[in-house]
Scaffold this motif. Structure first.
Motif, mmCIF file in Angstrom:
data_model
loop_
_atom_site.group_PDB
_atom_site.id
_atom_site.type_symbol
_atom_site.label_atom_id
_atom_site.label_comp_id
_atom_site.label_asym_id
_atom_site.label_seq_id
_atom_site.Cartn_x
_atom_site.Cartn_y
_atom_site.Cartn_z
ATOM 1 N N ALA A 255 0.837 -1.206 0.000
ATOM 2 C CA ALA A 255 0.000 0.000 0.000
ATOM 3 C C ALA A 255 0.868 1.252 0.000
ATOM 4 C CB ALA A 255 -0.933 -0.016 1.207
ATOM 5 N N ALA A 256 1.904 1.243 0.822
ATOM 6 C CA ALA A 256 2.784 2.411 0.886
ATOM 7 C C ALA A 256 3.552 2.605 -0.414
ATOM 8 C CB ALA A 256 3.754 2.255 2.057
ATOM 9 N N LEU A 257 4.081 1.513 -0.966
ATOM 10 C CA LEU A 257 4.827 1.613 -2.216
ATOM 11 C C LEU A 257 3.917 1.985 -3.379
ATOM 12 C CD1 LEU A 257 7.112 -1.513 -1.756
ATOM 13 C CD2 LEU A 257 7.833 0.889 -1.636
ATOM 14 N N ASN A 258 2.695 1.474 -3.368
ATOM 15 C CA ASN A 258 1.745 1.815 -4.424
ATOM 16 C C ASN A 258 1.417 3.304 -4.403
ATOM 17 O OD1 ASN A 258 -0.425 1.400 -6.441
ATOM 18 N ND2 ASN A 258 -1.764 1.827 -4.711
ATOM 19 N N GLU A 259 1.199 3.855 -3.219
ATOM 20 C CA GLU A 259 0.866 5.286 -3.127
ATOM 21 C C GLU A 259 2.007 6.150 -3.645
ATOM 22 O OE1 GLU A 259 -0.588 8.586 0.204
ATOM 23 O OE2 GLU A 259 -0.348 6.474 0.760
ATOM 24 N N ALA A 260 3.234 5.711 -3.398
ATOM 25 C CA ALA A 260 4.393 6.514 -3.801
ATOM 26 C C ALA A 260 4.780 6.323 -5.259
ATOM 27 C CB ALA A 260 5.585 6.182 -2.905
ATOM 28 N N PHE A 261 4.669 5.078 -5.753
ATOM 29 C CA PHE A 261 5.245 4.782 -7.056
ATOM 30 C C PHE A 261 4.266 4.175 -8.063
ATOM 31 C CE2 PHE A 261 8.541 4.106 -3.754
ATOM 32 C CZ PHE A 261 9.309 5.232 -4.014
ATOM 33 N N GLY A 262 3.077 3.781 -7.622
ATOM 34 C CA GLY A 262 2.086 3.216 -8.537
ATOM 35 C C GLY A 262 2.377 1.769 -8.886
ATOM 36 N N LEU A 263 1.824 0.843 -8.119
ATOM 37 C CA LEU A 263 2.078 -0.582 -8.342
ATOM 38 C C LEU A 263 1.381 -1.056 -9.613
ATOM 39 C CD1 LEU A 263 3.290 -3.237 -7.179
ATOM 40 C CD2 LEU A 263 1.114 -3.562 -5.965
ATOM 41 N N LYS A 264 2.119 -1.724 -10.482
ATOM 42 C CA LYS A 264 1.569 -2.213 -11.749
ATOM 43 C C LYS A 264 1.431 -3.734 -11.778
ATOM 44 C CE LYS A 264 0.873 0.138 -14.782
ATOM 45 N NZ LYS A 264 -0.373 0.873 -15.124
ATOM 46 N N GLU A 265 2.408 -4.435 -11.228
ATOM 47 C CA GLU A 265 2.359 -5.899 -11.252
ATOM 48 C C GLU A 265 3.282 -6.452 -10.173
ATOM 49 O OE1 GLU A 265 5.462 -7.090 -14.750
ATOM 50 O OE2 GLU A 265 3.629 -6.058 -15.406
ATOM 51 N N MET A 266 3.010 -7.698 -9.761
ATOM 52 C CA MET A 266 3.890 -8.332 -8.784
ATOM 53 C C MET A 266 3.891 -9.837 -8.971
ATOM 54 S SD MET A 266 1.875 -8.130 -5.145
ATOM 55 C CE MET A 266 0.237 -8.830 -4.907
ATOM 56 N N ARG A 267 5.036 -10.408 -8.631
ATOM 57 C CA ARG A 267 5.224 -11.854 -8.637
ATOM 58 C C ARG A 267 5.617 -12.247 -7.211
ATOM 59 N NH1 ARG A 267 5.977 -9.382 -13.199
ATOM 60 N NH2 ARG A 267 7.502 -8.096 -12.108
ATOM 61 N N VAL A 268 4.904 -13.222 -6.659
ATOM 62 C CA VAL A 268 5.055 -13.553 -5.246
ATOM 63 C C VAL A 268 5.263 -15.053 -5.080
ATOM 64 C CG1 VAL A 268 3.980 -13.440 -2.968
ATOM 65 C CG2 VAL A 268 3.459 -11.673 -4.659
ATOM 66 N N ALA A 269 6.217 -15.432 -4.244
ATOM 67 C CA ALA A 269 6.351 -16.811 -3.783
ATOM 68 C C ALA A 269 6.242 -16.784 -2.266
ATOM 69 C CB ALA A 269 7.691 -17.411 -4.206
ATOM 70 N N SER A 270 5.297 -17.535 -1.727
ATOM 71 C CA SER A 270 5.090 -17.530 -0.281
ATOM 72 C C SER A 270 5.697 -18.771 0.351
ATOM 73 C CB SER A 270 3.595 -17.467 0.042
ATOM 74 O OG SER A 270 2.978 -18.723 -0.212
ATOM 75 N N TYR A 271 6.099 -18.607 1.620
ATOM 76 C CA TYR A 271 6.640 -19.697 2.423
ATOM 77 C C TYR A 271 5.823 -19.707 3.712
ATOM 78 C CZ TYR A 271 10.239 -18.593 -0.952
ATOM 79 O OH TYR A 271 10.903 -18.311 -2.128
ATOM 80 N N GLN A 272 4.769 -20.531 3.753
ATOM 81 C CA GLN A 272 3.729 -20.400 4.751
ATOM 82 C C GLN A 272 3.844 -21.423 5.879
ATOM 83 O OE1 GLN A 272 0.698 -19.111 1.221
ATOM 84 N NE2 GLN A 272 -0.261 -19.706 3.148
ATOM 85 N N ALA A 273 3.653 -20.922 7.098
ATOM 86 C CA ALA A 273 3.830 -21.721 8.301
ATOM 87 C C ALA A 273 2.742 -22.776 8.455
ATOM 88 C CB ALA A 273 3.833 -20.808 9.522
ATOM 89 N N ALA B 137 4.814 2.048 -11.764
ATOM 90 C CA ALA B 137 4.611 2.977 -12.878
ATOM 91 C C ALA B 137 5.706 4.031 -12.932
ATOM 92 C CB ALA B 137 3.243 3.643 -12.752
ATOM 93 N N LYS B 138 6.290 4.344 -11.769
ATOM 94 C CA LYS B 138 7.329 5.368 -11.686
ATOM 95 C C LYS B 138 8.679 4.719 -11.371
ATOM 96 C CE LYS B 138 4.041 8.698 -9.701
ATOM 97 N NZ LYS B 138 3.741 9.538 -8.510
ATOM 98 N N ASP B 139 9.731 5.458 -11.665
ATOM 99 C CA ASP B 139 11.057 4.998 -11.297
ATOM 100 C C ASP B 139 11.139 4.875 -9.775
ATOM 101 O OD1 ASP B 139 11.920 4.930 -13.902
ATOM 102 O OD2 ASP B 139 12.728 6.973 -13.850
ATOM 103 N N VAL B 140 11.827 3.857 -9.307
ATOM 104 C CA VAL B 140 11.947 3.624 -7.873
ATOM 105 C C VAL B 140 13.355 3.155 -7.565
ATOM 106 C CG1 VAL B 140 11.061 1.272 -8.150
ATOM 107 C CG2 VAL B 140 10.967 2.373 -5.902
ATOM 108 N N THR B 141 13.883 3.624 -6.453
ATOM 109 C CA THR B 141 15.196 3.190 -5.997
ATOM 110 C C THR B 141 15.054 2.558 -4.616
ATOM 111 O OG1 THR B 141 15.692 5.285 -4.885
ATOM 112 C CG2 THR B 141 16.306 5.094 -7.231
ATOM 113 N N VAL B 142 16.074 1.833 -4.211
ATOM 114 C CA VAL B 142 16.071 1.228 -2.881
ATOM 115 C C VAL B 142 15.999 2.312 -1.811
ATOM 116 C CG1 VAL B 142 17.436 -0.118 -1.230
ATOM 117 C CG2 VAL B 142 17.288 -0.837 -3.631
ATOM 118 N N GLU B 143 16.756 3.387 -2.020
ATOM 119 C CA GLU B 143 16.774 4.473 -1.038
ATOM 120 C C GLU B 143 15.397 5.123 -0.910
ATOM 121 O OE1 GLU B 143 18.900 4.052 -3.541
ATOM 122 O OE2 GLU B 143 20.652 3.398 -2.372
ATOM 123 N N ALA B 144 14.742 5.358 -2.043
ATOM 124 C CA ALA B 144 13.416 5.954 -2.005
ATOM 125 C C ALA B 144 12.403 5.024 -1.350
ATOM 126 C CB ALA B 144 12.966 6.320 -3.417
ATOM 127 N N ALA B 145 12.531 3.740 -1.637
ATOM 128 C CA ALA B 145 11.627 2.769 -1.022
ATOM 129 C C ALA B 145 11.827 2.721 0.491
ATOM 130 C CB ALA B 145 11.857 1.388 -1.627
#
Length: 353
Positions: free
Chosen positions: A140-158, A266-274
């Motif tokens: 949610a925080a990253l989407n508000e700042a940079f506009g989330l377009k897509e994601m790939r997720v692998a979960s490791y569930q307890a 949607a926008k450029d993002v860096t580790v520092e900005a994140a």
């Protein structure tokens, strides 16, 4: 209005016990607390802080005078009883999967869409899946700042994601294989020692293994858990076209769901900005000093009310993308704490009336 009266439905379960602790920590906010469960548990005495409360059998009459009810019941039981409580004017916060994708039921993660608690035409608010809730605060925080377009997720569930049965199965399997040694033969030995009876409830042995199946099988070879990550993330974030690919895996961990994420923006993002965005994000703890072996791990998440994020990296081959690792206690944030946070929002709304 006066302090809202609250009920925990499923009060004797694992999540119910944590709900009781959360209400006790925040006791001044609430009026009368009712504990409801199946008839076989009626009459038990349970503690909420210093109070001793007698468990009542689940019934329509048990909701008289209740303002907010936390439901932690199997899907089919919630399907029957949630509408009963809602019809009596109770604001129901339901942890089952039954109502999550109903367009008239808000699916709320308070770090992302707290405003949605007020739009509940059926008097029902759904609590998202524990896997989804580990992701959403950071997304949610990253989407508000940079506009989330897509994601790939692998979960490791307890194992506890399968409830008390799953947790007990992991411990029992671990006890059975203690002392096994040898390279190349351990897998075969584990199968022999455990036998077919130990395939439940995961479909295969979990100890010394991982099982790439969480939930039931759906069309196309997907599992229900993988589709929940996709559909629930879209609904909570308000991104109906979000592209999501998810693979959910059960691992021999007691508590704490972990996820490896590749997210494109949607926008450029860096580790520092994140880092800057995430340090100020509600419900997010940045744990990211890999050179000193500091990163999120489920063993450190147990009991934490928020989520942890680390291993944040600039993707090497995907423009405007980050790779990162998120962890959350699937029982605390993934169920009890999210429900409690949502109830606080409802209580604040009711106080204005």
């Amino acid at each position: 209005m006066s302090k809202p009266n609250v009920a925990i439905v499923g009060a004797t379960g694992v999540v119910g016990s944590i709900m009781r602790n959360l209400l006790a920590e925040d006791r001044d906010r609430w009026g009368k607390i009712s504990l409801l469960a199946s008839p076989r548990s009626a009459g038990k005495e349970l503690k909420v802080g210093d109070e001793t409360i007698v468990v009542q059998a689940l019934s329509a009459e048990a909701f008289d005078g209740v303002d907010i009810a936390h439901f932690d019941l199997p899907d089919e039981v919630s399907a029957e009883w949630v509408p009963v409580a809602a019809a009596k004017g109770v604001v129901v916060i339901d942890k089952s999967a039954h109502f999550r994708m109903d367009p008239d039921v808000p699916l709320v993660c308070p770090e992302s869409n707290p405003q949605d608690v007020s739009h509940r035409p059926k008097n029902i608010i759904a609590n998202a899946n524990c896997t989804t809730l580990a992701l959403i605060p950071s997304l949610a925080a990253l989407n508000e700042a940079f506009g989330l377009k897509e994601m790939r997720v692998a979960s490791y569930q307890a194992a506890s994601g399968s409830g008390k049965e799953g947790l007990e199965a992991l411990y029992e399997q671990a006890g059975k294989v203690a002392g096994l040694t040898g390279l190349g033969t351990v897998g075969h030995e584990v199968r022999e020692v455990l036998g077919e009876d130990f395939n439940a409830p995961f479909g295969a042995p979990l100890v010394m293994n991982v099982v790439p199946k969480v939930g039931g099988w759906k069309d196309g070879g997907w599992t229900s858990e993988e589709l929940k990550v996709r559909n629930e993330s879209r609904k909570i974030l308000g991104l109906p076209d979000l592209a999501v690919s998810s693979t959910c895996v059960r691992v021999p961990v007691a508590i704490g769901h972990s996820q490896a994420v590749n997210a494109t923006f949607a926008k450029d993002v860096t580790v520092e900005a994140a880092h800057e965005v995430l340090r100020n994000a509600p419900g997010v703890d940045v744990v990211d000093d890999p050179e000193n072996m500091v990163f999120p791990m489920p063993i450190d998440s147990v009991g934490a009310k928020g989520t942890q994020i680390g291993r944040i990296r600039q993707s090497l081959d995907f423009p405007r993308s980050l790779d990162f690792f998120v962890v959350a206690d699937n029982i605390m944030k993934g169920a009890a704490e999210n429900s409690h946070q949502t109830a606080v929002l409802v209580a604040q709304e009711l106080a204005k009336k």
